[in-house]
Design an enzyme around this catalytic site. Structure first.
Site, PDB file in Angstrom:
ATOM      1  N   HIS A 101      70.623 149.134 -13.544  1.00 10.03           N
ATOM      2  CA  HIS A 101      70.073 150.459 -13.232  1.00 10.03           C
ATOM      3  C   HIS A 101      68.614 150.417 -13.675  1.00 10.03           C
ATOM      4  CE1 HIS A 101      74.320 151.391 -14.288  1.00 10.03           C
ATOM      5  NE2 HIS A 101      74.250 152.363 -13.415  1.00 10.03           N
ATOM      6  N   ASP A 104      68.080 150.777 -17.355  1.00 14.42           N
ATOM      7  CA  ASP A 104      68.605 149.716 -18.239  1.00 14.42           C
ATOM      8  C   ASP A 104      67.483 148.768 -18.625  1.00 14.42           C
ATOM      9  OD1 ASP A 104      71.097 150.709 -17.500  1.00 14.42           O
ATOM     10  OD2 ASP A 104      71.481 149.121 -16.046  1.00 14.42           O
TER      11      ASP A 104
END
Ligand code: XUL
Ligand code: CO
Length: 439
Positions: A101, A104
């Site tokens: 993501h 992240d």
């Protein structure tokens, strides 16, 4: 650059009898199964969020595992360290792919322009590492569920400003995905659902989610993204009613809004069981609609009943999964992403490796077993036999669309009631599977 997982050697295949915990017992990347190396059937991926970020926090307690990798958390230095750790980790475990993501990868700033500059910077570094280690991006995605702005969803939000911000995040995540050569882009609608219809216009929210996806497809194709978009169905958690309940629901949605040519399904094992289905069922539904795209390979706990994201170890399940994958002709752009995390008390670096060894061996066994079922042929033969009445007489006219309700009425009235169909032989078939698994 100094090693992060210093105590851990490169994990090698040592065979089923090895007692070395840091070895593969069944996963031999280059070994051919049904004419293709294991690594190409399985296309294992590491999930950045669980591995490089999550430290075991839950509703009742904080981190138990240290994922700082020697840097201060939520700094760019930490973001770089996570990249170093990720590539060393994938290299030591022979994992070819990863998934992420946007948030992240870097600490999100208050200003989206700063966040995006950080994403540009870190993706340059990731790109260089990918070349150095020969690793690939399986899919990218944007986190549209953690921030408080997404409390009512992203595409389904009642706020047009939130919708707009979500679109900006998706655009950037697509840019990074394309920059890193990713062949997949996932929509997991974390908060695309509702808790009460008393405050919800369901039709409007569904239309808006589709609008957001359509814009993502148009933009992605315009910048050369030639991979697959995926919906990852999940029935509940965090919202009570998620719009992407299961594969069938998601496929219906995609068809309704004309998105079915660009999207496939990313089936997650734990989400399937939360929906009250078997993992196999979800894979089959996607496959028969030509939409089996990718897999989030994890496992739930039926006694707990929430999304525990465990590393898969149930070989019966991995066997049935790989049986479905083989029958569907394999995963083209997709792979097996371990959307899985260590249990909270398994909190050392070593445990991260044990978790992947467990999951990768479980899927290698699943693949070997599934190939046995296919080569044996008894299960498929039985299914053919079970439907054989459609290969002749009135059966073949039905399947060819060459009869009518009136003709069938006449035939049935002339012949009278048929015999009950043949036995389903469920127990016999189950015992064939056990024989193949354990002989
Ligand atoms: C959540 C989940 C996500 C998606 C990506 O249940 O599975 O991690 O895989 O957003
Ligand atoms: Co997932």
């Amino acid at each position: 650059m100094s090693e992060i997982f210093k105590e851990i050697p490169k994990i090698k295949y040592e065979g089923a009898n090895s007692v070395n915990a840091l070895s593969f017992k069944f996963y031999e990347p280059e070994k051919e199964v049904l004419g293709k190396p294991m690594k190409e059937h399985l296309r294992f991926a590491m999930a950045w969020w669980h591995n490089m970020c999550a430290g075991g926090a839950d509703m009742f307690g904080t981190f138990t595992a240290d994922k700082s990798f020697g840097a201060e958390l939520n700094t760019m230095e930490h973001a770089y360290k996570k990249v170093d750790a990720a590539f060393e980790f994938m290299n030591k475990l022979s994992i070819d792919y990863f998934c992420f993501h946007d948030v992240d990868l870097i600490p999100e700033a208050d200003d989206i322009n700063i966040t995006n500059a950080r994403l540009d910077e870190i993706s340059d570094y990731i790109k260089a590492k990918m070349l150095q280690y020969d690793k690939k991006l399986l899919w990218g995605t944007a986190n549209l569920f953690s921030s408080p702005i997404y409390m009512n969803g992203a595409g389904s939000s009642n706020s047009a400003e939130v919708f707009c911000f979500a679109a900006a995040q998706i655009k950037k995540a697509l840019d990074i995905t394309v920059k890193l050569g990713g062949k997949g882009y996932v929509f997991w609608g974390g908060r695309e659902g509702y808790d009460t219809l008393l405050n919800t216009d369901m039709k409007f929210e569904l239309d808006n989610i589709a609008r957001l996806m359509r814009m993502a497809v148009d933009y992605g194709r315009s910048i050369g993204f030639d991979g697959d978009f995926y919906i990852e169905p999940k029935p509940k958690e965090p919202t009570k009613h998620q719009y992407d309940y299961d594969a069938a629901t998601a496929i219906g949605f995609l068809r309704q809004y004309g998105l079915d040519k660009d999207f496939k399904i990313n089936v997650e094992a734990n989400h399937a069981t939360l929906a009250g289905h078997t993992f196999r069922h979800e894979l089959r539904v996607a496959a028969i609609n030509n939409m089996l795209g990718s897999i989030d390979a994890n496992q739930g706990d039926l006694l707990l009943g929430w999304d525990t994201d465990e590393f898969p170890y149930d070989v019966y399940e991995t066997t049935m999964c790989m049986y479905e994958v083989l029958k569907a002709g394999g995963l083209k752009n997709g792979g097996l992403n371990f959307d899985a995390k260590n249990r909270r008390p398994s909190n050392t670096y070593e445990d991260m490796f044990y978790a992947f060894i467990l999951g990768m061996d479980a899927y290698a066994l699943g693949l070997i077993n599934a190939a046995k079922i296919i080569e044996d042929g008894r299960i498929e033969d039985f299914i053919d036999k079970r439907y054989k009445s459609y290969n002749e007489g009135i059966g073949s006219k039905i399947t060819a669309g060459e009869t009518s309700l009136e003709e069938l009425f006449e035939i049935a009235c002339k012949k009278g009631a048929p015999q009950p169909p043949m036995s389903g032989r469920q127990e016999q078939l189950l015992s064939i599977i056990n024989q193949l698994l354990f002989s």
